[in-house]
Design a protein around this motif. Structure first.
Motif, mmCIF file in Angstrom:
data_model
loop_
_atom_site.group_PDB
_atom_site.id
_atom_site.type_symbol
_atom_site.label_atom_id
_atom_site.label_comp_id
_atom_site.label_asym_id
_atom_site.label_seq_id
_atom_site.Cartn_x
_atom_site.Cartn_y
_atom_site.Cartn_z
ATOM 1 N N VAL A 31 50.455 45.267 46.695
ATOM 2 C CA VAL A 31 51.599 45.384 45.797
ATOM 3 C C VAL A 31 51.011 44.167 44.820
ATOM 4 C CG1 VAL A 31 53.197 46.515 46.820
ATOM 5 C CG2 VAL A 31 53.221 44.169 46.841
ATOM 6 N N SER A 32 51.829 43.884 43.596
ATOM 7 C CA SER A 32 51.403 42.650 43.055
ATOM 8 C C SER A 32 52.481 42.744 41.770
ATOM 9 C CB SER A 32 49.989 42.975 42.048
ATOM 10 O OG SER A 32 49.831 41.842 41.476
ATOM 11 N N SER A 33 52.477 41.240 41.403
ATOM 12 C CA SER A 33 52.974 40.924 40.073
ATOM 13 C C SER A 33 52.528 41.575 38.953
ATOM 14 C CB SER A 33 53.099 39.648 40.105
ATOM 15 O OG SER A 33 53.041 38.870 38.533
ATOM 16 N N ALA A 87 47.398 37.988 38.669
ATOM 17 C CA ALA A 87 47.847 38.366 40.059
ATOM 18 C C ALA A 87 47.195 39.475 40.504
ATOM 19 C CB ALA A 87 49.378 38.385 40.136
ATOM 20 N N VAL A 88 47.256 40.445 39.655
ATOM 21 C CA VAL A 88 46.489 41.766 39.878
ATOM 22 C C VAL A 88 45.000 41.675 40.021
ATOM 23 C CG1 VAL A 88 45.929 43.877 38.883
ATOM 24 C CG2 VAL A 88 48.196 43.160 38.551
ATOM 25 N N GLU A 111 46.110 51.952 46.102
ATOM 26 C CA GLU A 111 46.492 51.658 44.562
ATOM 27 C C GLU A 111 47.126 50.511 44.506
ATOM 28 O OE1 GLU A 111 45.975 53.769 41.738
ATOM 29 O OE2 GLU A 111 44.397 54.602 42.939
ATOM 30 N N ILE A 112 47.210 49.643 43.452
ATOM 31 C CA ILE A 112 48.104 48.506 43.429
ATOM 32 C C ILE A 112 49.457 49.043 42.801
ATOM 33 C CG2 ILE A 112 48.300 46.312 42.429
ATOM 34 C CD1 ILE A 112 45.227 46.200 42.387
ATOM 35 N N ALA A 116 49.562 43.577 51.198
ATOM 36 C CA ALA A 116 48.854 42.358 50.431
ATOM 37 C C ALA A 116 49.810 42.518 49.214
ATOM 38 C CB ALA A 116 47.417 42.656 50.335
ATOM 39 N N ILE A 117 50.107 41.033 48.815
ATOM 40 C CA ILE A 117 51.154 40.913 47.841
ATOM 41 C C ILE A 117 50.230 39.716 46.714
ATOM 42 C CG2 ILE A 117 53.264 39.885 46.923
ATOM 43 C CD1 ILE A 117 54.306 40.638 49.732
#
Length: 184
Positions: A47-49, A54-55, A68-69, A133-134
Motif C-alpha cells: 500500500v502507499s500514500s 512514496a509510490v 498491485e499497490i 509494505a507501506i
C-alpha cells in the motif's frame, strides 16, 4: 502476527507539487536497496500514500512480489502549512511541541495522526497475519508510530534517514515489536 513495513520514501527532487514530486537519481538507487532488505520476508500486500515519491519507492517491492499497490489517500504526508513556511524548523518544532496546534491551512499532529492511524487499524483488521509494505513519509509515519508507542517522537523523526524502513509487528492491534531494517 501482522507485520507492517513502513518504508519512508527515498530522496526526491524538490518541487512545490507534493503529489507529483519524483525520486531523484539517488532516490532510485536507494529504492533498489529496499527490496534486498525486505526480501527475506514475503510481502503479501503493498500500500502507499498517493504521492509519487512514496509510490516509486515501493514499486520494486510490488513488482518483485507481483502485487498491485493499493493507494490510501490518508497515508499522504501531513500538511504542515497552507503556504510554504518561512522557517521550516520553527514550524515543524511548534506542531510537535503542541500536538493540537495547526498552522493556517495545515494539520495538527492530532489530526494527521488520527487519519493515519485509521488506515493502520483498517490494514491490521483486513490483513491480519500478513506482511504489508507501506510507502509513506517521515512525519506521518512517526505520528502513527507515536500513537502506538510514545517513544517515537520529534527527536526520533529528526534522526530518520531518507529512505528508512521500520518493521512493526502487531498482535491484533497491539504493537509488540519494532525493528529498523534500513542500513546506511
Amino acid at each position: 502476527m501482522t507485520n507492517l513495513y513502513f518504508v519512508r520514501h527515498a530522496h526526491s527532487i524538490y518541487t512545490p507539487d507534493e503529489w507529483e514530486r519524483p525520486l531523484s537519481e539517488k532516490g532510485y538507487i536507494d529504492a533498489e536497496r529496499i527490496l534486498a532488505l525486505i526480501q527475506p520476508d514475503s510481502i503479501d500486500v503493498v500500500v502507499s500514500s498517493p504521492y509519487k515519491r512514496a509510490v516509486q519507492t515501493v514499486e520494486g517491492v510490488a513488482e518483485y512480489f507481483n502485487r498491485e499497490i493499493e493507494i490510501f489517500e490518508d497515508l499522504k504526508e501531513r500538511t504542515l502549512t497552507g503556504k510554504p513556511a518561512e522557517d521550516f524548523t520553527e514550524a515543524i518544532t511548534k506542531v510537535w511541541e503542541d500536538p493540537n496546534f495547526a498552522w493556517e491551512g495545515g494539520e495538527s499532529n492530532i489530526a494527521a495522526q488520527a487519519r493515519g492511524v485509521k488506515v493502520i487499524h483498517h490494514l491490521l483488521e483486513k490483513y491480519e497475519g500478513k506482511n504489508v509494505a507501506i510507502g509513506t513519509h517521515g512525519n506521518i509515519m512517526v505520528l502513527i508510530m507515536n500513537y502506538f508507542d510514545k517513544r517515537y517522537d520529534f527527536s526520533f523523526w529528526n534522526g530518520l534517514d531518507m529512505p528508512d524502513i521500520y518493521k512493526l509487528t502487531f498482535d491484533g492491534d497491539v504493537l509488540v515489536g519494532v525493528s529498523r531494517l534500513w542500513e546506511r
